[in-house]
Write an enzyme that holds these catalytic residues in place. Structure first.
Site, PDB file in Angstrom:
ATOM      1  N   TYR A 187       0.734  -1.236  -0.152  1.00  0.00           N
ATOM      2  CA  TYR A 187      -0.019   0.103  -0.085  1.00  0.00           C
ATOM      3  C   TYR A 187       0.785   1.295   0.012  1.00  0.00           C
ATOM      4  CZ  TYR A 187      -3.016   3.653   1.549  1.00  0.00           C
ATOM      5  OH  TYR A 187      -3.761   5.053   1.301  1.00  0.00           O
ATOM      6  N   GLY A 196      -6.409   4.994  -0.546  1.00  0.00           N
ATOM      7  CA  GLY A 196      -7.986   5.287  -0.003  1.00  0.00           C
ATOM      8  C   GLY A 196      -8.273   3.768  -0.474  1.00  0.00           C
ATOM      9  N   HIS A 230      -5.063  16.021  -4.682  1.00  0.00           N
ATOM     10  CA  HIS A 230      -5.254  16.330  -3.363  1.00  0.00           C
ATOM     11  C   HIS A 230      -4.809  17.758  -2.974  1.00  0.00           C
ATOM     12  CE1 HIS A 230      -5.572  12.062  -3.090  1.00  0.00           C
ATOM     13  NE2 HIS A 230      -5.620  11.876  -1.437  1.00  0.00           N
ATOM     14  N   ASN A 262       0.273  12.814   4.320  1.00  0.00           N
ATOM     15  CA  ASN A 262      -0.234  11.839   5.280  1.00  0.00           C
ATOM     16  C   ASN A 262      -0.075  12.249   6.754  1.00  0.00           C
ATOM     17  OD1 ASN A 262      -2.103   9.927   6.312  1.00  0.00           O
ATOM     18  ND2 ASN A 262      -1.513   8.435   4.564  1.00  0.00           N
ATOM     19  N   ARG A 283     -14.322  37.542  42.427  1.00  0.00           N
ATOM     20  CA  ARG A 283     -13.983  36.726  43.635  1.00  0.00           C
ATOM     21  C   ARG A 283     -13.284  35.382  43.055  1.00  0.00           C
ATOM     22  NH1 ARG A 283     -18.178  34.034  47.188  1.00  0.00           N
ATOM     23  NH2 ARG A 283     -19.469  35.869  46.315  1.00  0.00           N
TER      24      ARG A 283
END
Length: 516
Positions: free
Chosen positions: A57, A64, A87, A200, A290
């Site tokens: 891969y 994807g 991309h 990535n 306070r």
């Protein structure tokens, strides 16, 4: 952007200071010898996988939902180019240069760990871009925060290829090809896995987290200062900040905030004027006075938690697949932005709540029923003059916006990539809205400082604490004291600048020493 030396980038974690120096102050970068060796060793393993007939891969497959296709070796260079070009699909306004420089540095660091399989020459080219001050144009929209910040990082990778649009060191908008040529940087032709290794990661959201922590660390101290000024000018008490009372609830940030406020108010003639029972008729102050240490303390503790998350991320190598020390190349889910997204959202809550309390203190100054003897709206001639009436409106408008920005982005998820990426972090979106939150908090605190300073002046001849007086003096260099109504917007912006650049904190610390 000033030159701030050189940051060495190796396999070991970067520091917050490293990121700030490169992102905000223009520091150059240099890969260490250890980094180059680690990168080369990992690349050797990727080259072996690229030559293998077994699909791997990101090396010899698509990405994807298209990961099932085995890519012929002759098409793999085209695969990398296509990945980056497709991309680089951002849209909307340009992202700030400091954010882009931060994400470039953080991606370079992941490459330097030797877990991505990129070539040394590609990593060196990215370092050269940073050092030359070339900033790719990255857009507001495009990242879902899972497979990291894909679109923003792809615009950076596109620049490495000599494509796309950048800003050069002078800030001029130009083509990447022209900017690289002018800087003497050769574009790269990406090889197997390199496109994926460049895009990535969670570097954009992490960079914005570190920048926000830097800002909020200053702003939480400013909140202690503005609260102390308000307590002083509203004739409140500092007894509630005593260490023995804080010790009853040992929240670490609360003790620090209370100690800061005590130091800031030390030596105040205004405070001394109403310490005896005869001159002090109130049993206790409103919550916004306070409980200031409780809120600012919780903010500190939240910032500390966010800093821990960022520190762990700085020690990370976020990529998929990752090259392991034993040579295996394995798919993983480390690119998911949830850890960073959660704290980005948490910090937006902090900014909204600090601002909300600040606005409530400012409002008290303007109401004769609650400001203990000051004129209505701190006006010179109430009725003829409106004083700071509308300055509080501006605060209120910002606070309302901050409450909307505090709605978490990380609870949302829109599936993508044909349901392969079916749960996303929205961390980039959380980071973008946090930047607006930080700006809003800066403006709200500035209005409180401006208003409290006017009220302190109106308490004359009573004298303020030396520390709060130092703030008033710093403000009076650009903003006159009380008087008839003037054009107020420039005065607010002057106060904003003093808060944003740290001048308010510096003025106090010139008297007290470093605040916690």
């Amino acid at each position: 952007m000033r030159d701030n030396g050189v940051v060495n980038v190796g396999p070991e974690p970067l520091t917050f200071d490293d990121v700030i120096r490169v992102a905000r102050h223009g520091a150059a970068v240099q890969l260490t010898d250890d980094a180059v060796a680690a990168i080369a060793a990992a690349r050797q393993r990727v080259d072996e996988l690229a030559e293998s007939p077994t699909p791997a891969y990101g090396v010899s497959t698509g990405f994807g939902a298209l990961a099932t296709r085995h890519i012929d070796p002759a098409l793999r260079a085209q695969l990398q180019r296509s990945l980056v070009r497709s991309h680089a699909a951002g849209s909307g306004p340009e992202v700030e240069a400091e954010v882009v420089r931060a994400l470039m540095l953080l991606r370079l660091h992941t490459l330097a760990t030797g877990h991505t399989g990129i070539r040394p020459t590609t990593a060196k080219t990215l370092a050269a871009l940073i050092s030359a001050g070339i900033t790719p144009v990255v857009h507001e929209y495009g990242s879902l925060g899972c497979s990291g910040d894909l679109a923003p990082l792809a615009h950076v990778a596109l620049t490495l290829m000599g494509e796309g649009v950048v800003r050069d060191a002078s800030g001029r908008l130009t083509s990447a090809a022209e900017a690289l040529k002018q800087a003497g940087v050769e574009p790269v032709e990406l090889a197997a896995k390199e496109g994926l290794a460049l895009i990535n990661g969670t570097d954009g959201m992490l960079g914005m987290l570190i920048l926000a922590i830097d800002d909020l660390t200053r702003l939480v101290r400013t909140a202690d200062i503005s609260a102390a000024m308000s307590v002083e000018a509203l004739l409140g008490t500092d007894r509630v900040f005593a260490p023995e009372l804080q010790a009853l609830r040992p929240q670490p940030g609360q003790a620090l905030a209370a100690a800061n406020m005590t130091r800031i108010l030390a030596g105040s003639g205004i405070m001394e004027s109403h310490r005896d029972p005869g001159s002090c008729t109130r049993v206790q102050d409103a919550y916004s006075l306070r409980c200031a240490p409780q809120v600012a303390g919780a903010a500190r503790d939240t910032i500390a938690h966010a800093a821990n998350v960022a520190t762990w991320e700085l020690a990370s190598a976020v990529d998929n697949p990752a090259v392991l020390a034993d040579g295996r190349v394995e798919s993983n889910g480390n690119f998911h932005g949830a850890p960073v997204a959660y704290v980005l959202d948490f910090l937006a809550i902090v900014a909204a709540d600090l601002a909300s309390m600040s606005e409530r203190r400012t409002d008290r100054f303007l109401d004769v029923a609650r400001n203990h003897g000051l004129p209505a709206f701190l006006a010179d001639d109430p009725g003829v003059d409106s004083g700071h009436m509308i300055a509080q409106y501006t605060q209120a408008a910002v606070v309302s916006e901050l409450k909307r920005l505090a709605v978490p982005a990380s609870v949302d998820s829109i599936p993508s990539s044909a349901m392969q990426e079916d749960h996303v972090s929205m961390g980039w979106s959380a980071a973008r809205k946090l930047r607006r939150s930080v700006d809003g908090l800066t403006r709200v605190l500035a209005v409180e400082v401006l208003t409290a300073a006017r009220a302190i002046d109106l308490r004359a001849p009573l004298t303020p604490a030396p520390a709060t007086a130092a703030v008033v003096r710093a403000l009076r260099e650009t903003v006159p004291g009380p008087g008839p109504d003037r054009f107020l917007a420039p005065e607010i912006e002057s106060a904003v600048r003093l808060v944003a650049d740290g001048s308010v904190v510096a003025a106090v610390e010139s008297v007290t020493g470093p605040l916690a």
